[in-house]
Design an enzyme around this catalytic site. Structure first.
Site, PDB file in Angstrom:
ATOM      1  N   CYS A 157     -16.394  -7.942   6.408  1.00  0.00           N
ATOM      2  CA  CYS A 157     -16.362  -8.237   7.842  1.00  0.00           C
ATOM      3  C   CYS A 157     -16.601  -6.938   8.592  1.00  0.00           C
ATOM      4  CB  CYS A 157     -15.013  -8.881   8.223  1.00  0.00           C
ATOM      5  SG  CYS A 157     -13.701  -7.690   8.559  1.00  0.00           S
ATOM      6  N   LYS A 182      -3.418   1.743  14.851  1.00  0.00           N
ATOM      7  CA  LYS A 182      -3.432   2.652  13.700  1.00  0.00           C
ATOM      8  C   LYS A 182      -4.051   4.002  14.065  1.00  0.00           C
ATOM      9  CE  LYS A 182      -5.988  -0.314  11.359  1.00  0.00           C
ATOM     10  NZ  LYS A 182      -6.906  -0.978  10.416  1.00  0.00           N
ATOM     11  N   CYS A 186     -15.176  -3.092   0.084  1.00  0.00           N
ATOM     12  CA  CYS A 186     -13.794  -3.358   0.482  1.00  0.00           C
ATOM     13  C   CYS A 186     -13.253  -4.519  -0.343  1.00  0.00           C
ATOM     14  CB  CYS A 186     -13.737  -3.680   1.968  1.00  0.00           C
ATOM     15  SG  CYS A 186     -14.410  -5.307   2.332  1.00  0.00           S
ATOM     16  N   LYS A 226      -5.675   7.645  12.072  1.00  0.00           N
ATOM     17  CA  LYS A 226      -6.084   8.139  10.752  1.00  0.00           C
ATOM     18  C   LYS A 226      -6.480   9.610  10.780  1.00  0.00           C
ATOM     19  CE  LYS A 226      -7.412   3.618   9.140  1.00  0.00           C
ATOM     20  NZ  LYS A 226      -8.468   2.743   8.598  1.00  0.00           N
ATOM     21  N   ARG A 232       0.853  -1.200   0.000  1.00  0.00           N
ATOM     22  CA  ARG A 232       0.000   0.000   0.000  1.00  0.00           C
ATOM     23  C   ARG A 232       0.885   1.245   0.000  1.00  0.00           C
ATOM     24  NH1 ARG A 232      -3.886   0.119   5.007  1.00  0.00           N
ATOM     25  NH2 ARG A 232      -4.945  -1.573   3.909  1.00  0.00           N
ATOM     26  N   CYS A 239     -13.876  -1.522   6.328  1.00  0.00           N
ATOM     27  CA  CYS A 239     -12.939  -0.820   5.439  1.00  0.00           C
ATOM     28  C   CYS A 239     -13.630  -0.016   4.347  1.00  0.00           C
ATOM     29  CB  CYS A 239     -11.966  -1.826   4.835  1.00  0.00           C
ATOM     30  SG  CYS A 239     -10.987  -2.650   6.104  1.00  0.00           S
ATOM     31  N   ARG A 251      -1.627   6.874   9.375  1.00  0.00           N
ATOM     32  CA  ARG A 251      -1.780   6.292   8.032  1.00  0.00           C
ATOM     33  C   ARG A 251      -1.898   7.386   6.970  1.00  0.00           C
ATOM     34  NH1 ARG A 251      -3.712   1.064   8.244  1.00  0.00           N
ATOM     35  NH2 ARG A 251      -2.913  -0.004  10.087  1.00  0.00           N
ATOM     36  N   CYS A 277      -7.939 -10.729   1.488  1.00  0.00           N
ATOM     37  CA  CYS A 277      -8.007 -10.253   2.869  1.00  0.00           C
ATOM     38  C   CYS A 277      -8.164 -11.423   3.839  1.00  0.00           C
ATOM     39  CB  CYS A 277      -9.167  -9.288   3.042  1.00  0.00           C
ATOM     40  SG  CYS A 277      -9.292  -8.747   4.754  1.00  0.00           S
TER      41      CYS A 277
HETATM   42 FE1  SRM Z   1      -8.985  -1.645   6.396  1.00  0.00          FE
HETATM   43  C1  SRM Z   1      -7.605  -4.212   8.060  1.00  0.00           C
HETATM   44  C2  SRM Z   1      -8.170  -3.092   3.512  1.00  0.00           C
HETATM   45  C3  SRM Z   1      -9.678   1.243   4.852  1.00  0.00           C
HETATM   46  C4  SRM Z   1     -10.643  -0.532   9.177  1.00  0.00           C
HETATM   47  N1  SRM Z   1      -7.986  -3.338   5.896  1.00  0.00           N
HETATM   48  C5  SRM Z   1      -7.464  -4.264   6.797  1.00  0.00           C
HETATM   49  C6  SRM Z   1      -6.635  -5.305   6.029  1.00  0.00           C
HETATM   50  C7  SRM Z   1      -5.228  -4.838   6.003  1.00  0.00           C
HETATM   51  C8  SRM Z   1      -6.783  -6.753   6.530  1.00  0.00           C
HETATM   52  C9  SRM Z   1      -5.808  -7.256   7.548  1.00  0.00           C
HETATM   53  O1  SRM Z   1      -5.585  -6.612   8.583  1.00  0.00           O
HETATM   54  O2  SRM Z   1      -5.296  -8.357   7.322  1.00  0.00           O
HETATM   55  C10 SRM Z   1      -7.310  -5.203   4.635  1.00  0.00           C
HETATM   56  C11 SRM Z   1      -6.444  -5.617   3.443  1.00  0.00           C
HETATM   57  C12 SRM Z   1      -7.314  -6.231   2.377  1.00  0.00           C
HETATM   58  C13 SRM Z   1      -6.605  -6.480   1.103  1.00  0.00           C
HETATM   59  O3  SRM Z   1      -6.495  -7.664   0.715  1.00  0.00           O
HETATM   60  O4  SRM Z   1      -6.188  -5.542   0.437  1.00  0.00           O
HETATM   61  C14 SRM Z   1      -7.844  -3.791   4.669  1.00  0.00           C
HETATM   62  N2  SRM Z   1      -8.807  -1.010   4.571  1.00  0.00           N
HETATM   63  C15 SRM Z   1      -8.553  -1.778   3.483  1.00  0.00           C
HETATM   64  C16 SRM Z   1      -8.776  -1.016   2.187  1.00  0.00           C
HETATM   65  C17 SRM Z   1      -7.836  -1.421   1.070  1.00  0.00           C
HETATM   66  C18 SRM Z   1     -10.240  -1.191   1.783  1.00  0.00           C
HETATM   67  C19 SRM Z   1     -10.588  -0.809   0.366  1.00  0.00           C
HETATM   68  O5  SRM Z   1     -11.224  -1.662  -0.254  1.00  0.00           O
HETATM   69  O6  SRM Z   1     -10.291   0.277  -0.087  1.00  0.00           O
HETATM   70  C20 SRM Z   1      -8.601   0.413   2.714  1.00  0.00           C
HETATM   71  C21 SRM Z   1      -7.179   0.877   2.683  1.00  0.00           C
HETATM   72  C22 SRM Z   1      -7.051   2.266   3.187  1.00  0.00           C
HETATM   73  C23 SRM Z   1      -5.691   2.887   3.005  1.00  0.00           C
HETATM   74  O7  SRM Z   1      -5.340   3.169   1.863  1.00  0.00           O
HETATM   75  O8  SRM Z   1      -5.030   3.125   4.003  1.00  0.00           O
HETATM   76  C24 SRM Z   1      -9.055   0.239   4.158  1.00  0.00           C
HETATM   77  N3  SRM Z   1      -9.901   0.071   6.956  1.00  0.00           N
HETATM   78  C25 SRM Z   1     -10.205   1.098   6.121  1.00  0.00           C
HETATM   79  C26 SRM Z   1     -11.172   1.967   6.723  1.00  0.00           C
HETATM   80  C27 SRM Z   1     -11.790   3.188   6.078  1.00  0.00           C
HETATM   81  C28 SRM Z   1     -11.058   4.447   6.393  1.00  0.00           C
HETATM   82  O9  SRM Z   1     -10.005   4.436   7.024  1.00  0.00           O
HETATM   83  O10 SRM Z   1     -11.576   5.494   6.008  1.00  0.00           O
HETATM   84  C29 SRM Z   1     -11.455   1.437   7.972  1.00  0.00           C
HETATM   85  C30 SRM Z   1     -12.497   1.981   8.984  1.00  0.00           C
HETATM   86  C31 SRM Z   1     -12.026   3.193   9.687  1.00  0.00           C
HETATM   87  C32 SRM Z   1     -11.240   2.851  10.903  1.00  0.00           C
HETATM   88  O11 SRM Z   1     -10.057   2.568  10.792  1.00  0.00           O
HETATM   89  O12 SRM Z   1     -11.824   2.840  11.991  1.00  0.00           O
HETATM   90  C33 SRM Z   1     -10.653   0.251   8.109  1.00  0.00           C
HETATM   91  N4  SRM Z   1      -9.062  -2.259   8.363  1.00  0.00           N
HETATM   92  C34 SRM Z   1      -9.853  -1.713   9.330  1.00  0.00           C
HETATM   93  C35 SRM Z   1      -9.745  -2.512  10.519  1.00  0.00           C
HETATM   94  C36 SRM Z   1     -10.477  -2.237  11.864  1.00  0.00           C
HETATM   95  C37 SRM Z   1      -9.698  -1.299  12.707  1.00  0.00           C
HETATM   96  C38 SRM Z   1     -10.296  -1.155  14.088  1.00  0.00           C
HETATM   97  O13 SRM Z   1     -10.117  -0.112  14.703  1.00  0.00           O
HETATM   98  O14 SRM Z   1     -10.915  -2.081  14.581  1.00  0.00           O
HETATM   99  C39 SRM Z   1      -8.878  -3.585  10.207  1.00  0.00           C
HETATM  100  C40 SRM Z   1      -8.456  -4.724  11.140  1.00  0.00           C
HETATM  101  C41 SRM Z   1      -7.379  -4.342  12.081  1.00  0.00           C
HETATM  102  O15 SRM Z   1      -6.802  -3.269  12.021  1.00  0.00           O
HETATM  103  O16 SRM Z   1      -7.115  -5.185  12.934  1.00  0.00           O
HETATM  104  C42 SRM Z   1      -8.481  -3.396   8.852  1.00  0.00           C
HETATM  105 FE1  SF4 Z   2     -10.962  -7.273   4.925  1.00  0.00          FE
HETATM  106 FE2  SF4 Z   2     -12.917  -6.825   6.629  1.00  0.00          FE
HETATM  107 FE3  SF4 Z   2     -11.463  -4.793   5.705  1.00  0.00          FE
HETATM  108 FE4  SF4 Z   2     -13.150  -5.990   4.106  1.00  0.00          FE
HETATM  109  S1  SF4 Z   2     -13.721  -4.895   5.966  1.00  0.00           S
HETATM  110  S2  SF4 Z   2     -11.002  -5.488   3.608  1.00  0.00           S
HETATM  111  S3  SF4 Z   2     -13.058  -8.080   4.779  1.00  0.00           S
HETATM  112  S4  SF4 Z   2     -10.716  -6.410   6.979  1.00  0.00           S
END
Ligand code: SRM
Ligand code: SF4
Length: 584
Positions: free
Chosen positions: A485, A209, A440, A211, A76, A489, A145, A446
């Site tokens: 899930c 993390k 997502c 943001k 990323r 995201c 991030r 993922c």
């Molecule tokens: Fe996310 C984890 C993809 C935006 C909340 N996110 C992940 C992971 C890395 C899975 C992992 O931990 O193994 C995913 C990788 C999937 C893949 O195969 O590419 C993933 N997140 C994404 C992306 C690519 C979704 C998309 O389809 O665009 C976004 C990448 C953003 C970036 O460029 O940095 C992405 N993730 C978000 C957002 C939206 C936002 O930030 O505006 C959220 C919700 C906002 C937040 O953070 O509260 C988000 N991602 C999470 C979480 C839950 C965090 C939490 O506080 O509980 C995880 C899981 C974790 O961190 O343990 C996670």
């Molecule tokens: Fe993976 Fe869940 Fe984030 Fe979708 S919402 S990319 S399934 S961690």
């Protein structure tokens, strides 16, 4: 710190022992016996902008064949505001073809993701990305991030101004360790290597993390309230006066654990533009020192604020900032989607007319598929403009779309032609539902996905469109978001309709967010399959078609009409915020 040494989460130990994020990454990369890296290194590599993954479609087959999982790496970028030049776009495209799965994935935070990079090519891939003058430092991990910036304010100069503040902040919050440069770019070790001073983060980085986003009203495309820290530009007569600061947003939750929940940020106050870094430092270091380090599910800033109280938090931030925050200024958001098609912009250079074109990229996946040759189209546009100093740029939007910005008026016709020829003109024909939908990544890459999202989006959208047609609602501007899930995201908790994966083919149906990113939705039906979801929506669309008020959005209708009555759903604990009242 809130956790004693004995009950710290294991990741805290990994960070502490890592010699500023180096761990045994070099050894892991050199190990030719496996496509994986050592367990501890899977945590550390995140700080370098990469995740180890495996192809989940192949898991069973490989297990049966007694092969190790099909390991690969997701990479990323760190790219404040998602801005790249045409020349950089071409390089990223070439990297996707050479090292990754041949597609570029635009994320919900304006970054690029590459999927499917194998371990022995990881270093070469990171070097190629850096050669494009883009890095991946801190794109993941317990640090700040990618900083988001509103993608499409109408005035280019204002965008440039807000973008500059965001880029400066991104740099300011970047970890100081040289680990990345030593491991991936062969930088020589110097004295103090492994002990670098991290003025913002300290030796153990953040609990989780972090943001940041910059919004420019009336657009809330960045979903500013979903961020740990948000800046809302305050503009008067076209001048940027400063920012309203919001803090404590975050969306991730875990099924069946009510102590985890999505939360919208609170408005803290107003700061002048030259105080952005100072207020960010106060907020980040407060979270560093008081955020939970025992349970990673309870470690985001939103929980620190809820555990200790907003008043305590604000007082602590102001103490570190060195002054009380001035009262927030009034602000108003109209919506959190993108504006598609051409938008005229205020002149930026020599008075030349300029325009921006926002293109729909379904689920952010830029690919060549059948007649839809989106990669080829964008490659062609980038090639034409790569050597020009025209100011044309590619901007990723926080809604996974792409904006071609600052296009000189005389070049518009040619771009239109390329876009049409390669069937990249979905924005002209698609329903508002399809244009606004987010999904997502989910399966197959993922590791946390419980159900499909990106791969399911086109088909599911088609089925919902058929229902809308049936009720004469084809043009209804409804925001749909799918997540595989509850981590959220695609920011599903801010979708008027959202599906949150529970198990293969089963989702929680969430309803009733607004379309401005200011009200979270609620759980309406738990663990339902497609047929149940469509039947529920069919009924709701029928009521919406017959009983909505003039111009009333779907989410607002559901709340007003009492469809989402308490008895019908389990409320996720949220802090609901009325920013206009808070700012008055
Ligand atoms: Fe996310 C984890 C993809 C935006 C909340 N996110 C992940 C992971 C890395 C899975 C992992 O931990 O193994 C995913 C990788 C999937 C893949 O195969 O590419 C993933 N997140 C994404 C992306 C690519 C979704 C998309 O389809 O665009 C976004 C990448 C953003 C970036 O460029 O940095 C992405 N993730 C978000 C957002 C939206 C936002 O930030 O505006 C959220 C919700 C906002 C937040 O953070 O509260 C988000 N991602 C999470 C979480 C839950 C965090 C939490 O506080 O509980 C995880 C899981 C974790 O961190 O343990 C996670
Ligand atoms: Fe993976 Fe869940 Fe984030 Fe979708 S919402 S990319 S399934 S961690």
């Amino acid at each position: 710190m809130s956790a004693t040494l004995a009950n710290l989460s294991p990741v805290e130990g990994i960070k502490t022992r890592s010699r500023r994020l180096r761990g045994t990454l070099l050894e892991s990369l050199a190990n030719e016996v496996t496509g994986a890296i050592a367990d501890d290194d899977t945590q550390l590599i995140k700080f370098h902008g990469s995740y180890m993954q495996d192809d989940r479609d192949l898991r069973e087959e490989r297990r049966a064949a007694k092969l190790e999982p099909d390991y690969s790496f997701m990479i990323r970028t760190r790219l404040p505001g998602g801005v790249v030049t045409p020349a950089q776009w071409l390089k990223l495209d070439a990297i996707a073809q050479r090292y990754a799965n041949g597609t570029l994935r635009l994320t919900t935070r304006q970054a690029f993701q590459f999927h499917g990079v194998i371990k022995r090519e990881l270093k070469a891939t990171l070097q190629a990305i850096n050669a494009a003058l883009i890095d991946t430092v801190a794109a993941c991990g317990d640090v700040n991030r990618n900083v988001m910036v509103a993608a499409n304010p109408l005035a280019s100069e204002l965008h440039a101004r807000v973008y500059a503040d965001a880029a400066k902040l991104s740099e300011f919050l970047k970890p100081k360790t040289r680990a990345y440069y030593e491991i991936w770019l062969d930088e020589e070790k110097v004295a103090g290597s492994g002990e670098e001073y991290e003025p913002i983060y300290g030796a153990v980085y953040l609990p989780r993390k972090f943001k940041v986003a910059f919004a420019v009203p009336p657009l809330n495309d960045v979903d500013v309230f979903a961020n740990d820290l948000g800046f809302i530009a305050v503009i008067e007569n076209g001048e940027l006066l400063g920012y309203n600061v919001v803090a404590g947003g975050g969306l991730g939750a875990t099924h069946g654990e009510p102590a985890t929940y999505p939360r919208l940020a609170d408005v803290l106050g107003f700061v002048a533009a030259d105080r952005v870094n100072a207020i960010a430092e106060a907020v980040v270091t407060t979270q560093r020192d008081f955020g939970g380090r025992a349970d990673r599910k309870h470690a985001r800033l939103k929980y620190t604020i809820d555990d200790r109280g907003l008043d305590w938090f604000k007082a602590e931030v102001e103490r570190r900032f060195g002054a009380p925050l001035r009262p927030a200024r009034p602000f108003r958001f109209e919506h959190n989607g993108d504006r598609f098609g051409w938008v005229e912009s205020a002149p930026i250079q020599n008075g030349t007319g300029r325009a921006h074109l926002t293109l729909r990229i379904e689920a952010g996946r830029v690919a060549d598929r059948g007649e839809q040759r989106h990669l080829s189209a964008l490659r062609r546009i980038a090639q034409i403009h790569a050597n020009e100093d025209s100011g044309l740029e590619f901007r990723l939007t926080p809604n996974q779309n792409l904006l071609i910005a600052n296009v000189p008026n005389e070049d518009r016709a040619e771009i239109d032609e390329i876009v049409a020829e390669h069937r990249l003109d979905l924005y002209r024909t698609a329903t508002p539902l399809r244009l606004n939908a987010l999904a997502c990544v989910a399966l197959p890459t993922c590791a946390l996905a419980m159900a499909e999202a990106e791969r399911y989006l086109p088909d599911f959208t088609g089925k919902v469109e058929a229902l809308l047609d049936r009720h004469g609602l084809r043009d209804a501007d409804i925001h749909l978001r799918l997540s595989g899930c509850p981590n959220g995201c695609s920011r599903p908790y801010l979708g008027e309709i959202a599906l949150i994966g529970k198990a293969p083919g089963r989702y929680n149906l969430m309803l009733g967010a607004d379309a401005r990113g200011q009200r979270l939705n609620r759980l309406h039906r738990e663990n339902v399959d497609e047929a149940q979801i469509l039947a529920t929506l069919d009924e709701l669309f029928a009521s919406y078609a017959s009983a909505r008020a003039q111009g009333e959005a779907f989410g607002d209708f559901l709340v007003r009409s009492g469809v989402l009555a308490e008895a019908h759903y389990k409320v996720i604990p949220v802090t609901l915020l009325e920013p206009s009242a808070a700012a008055a």
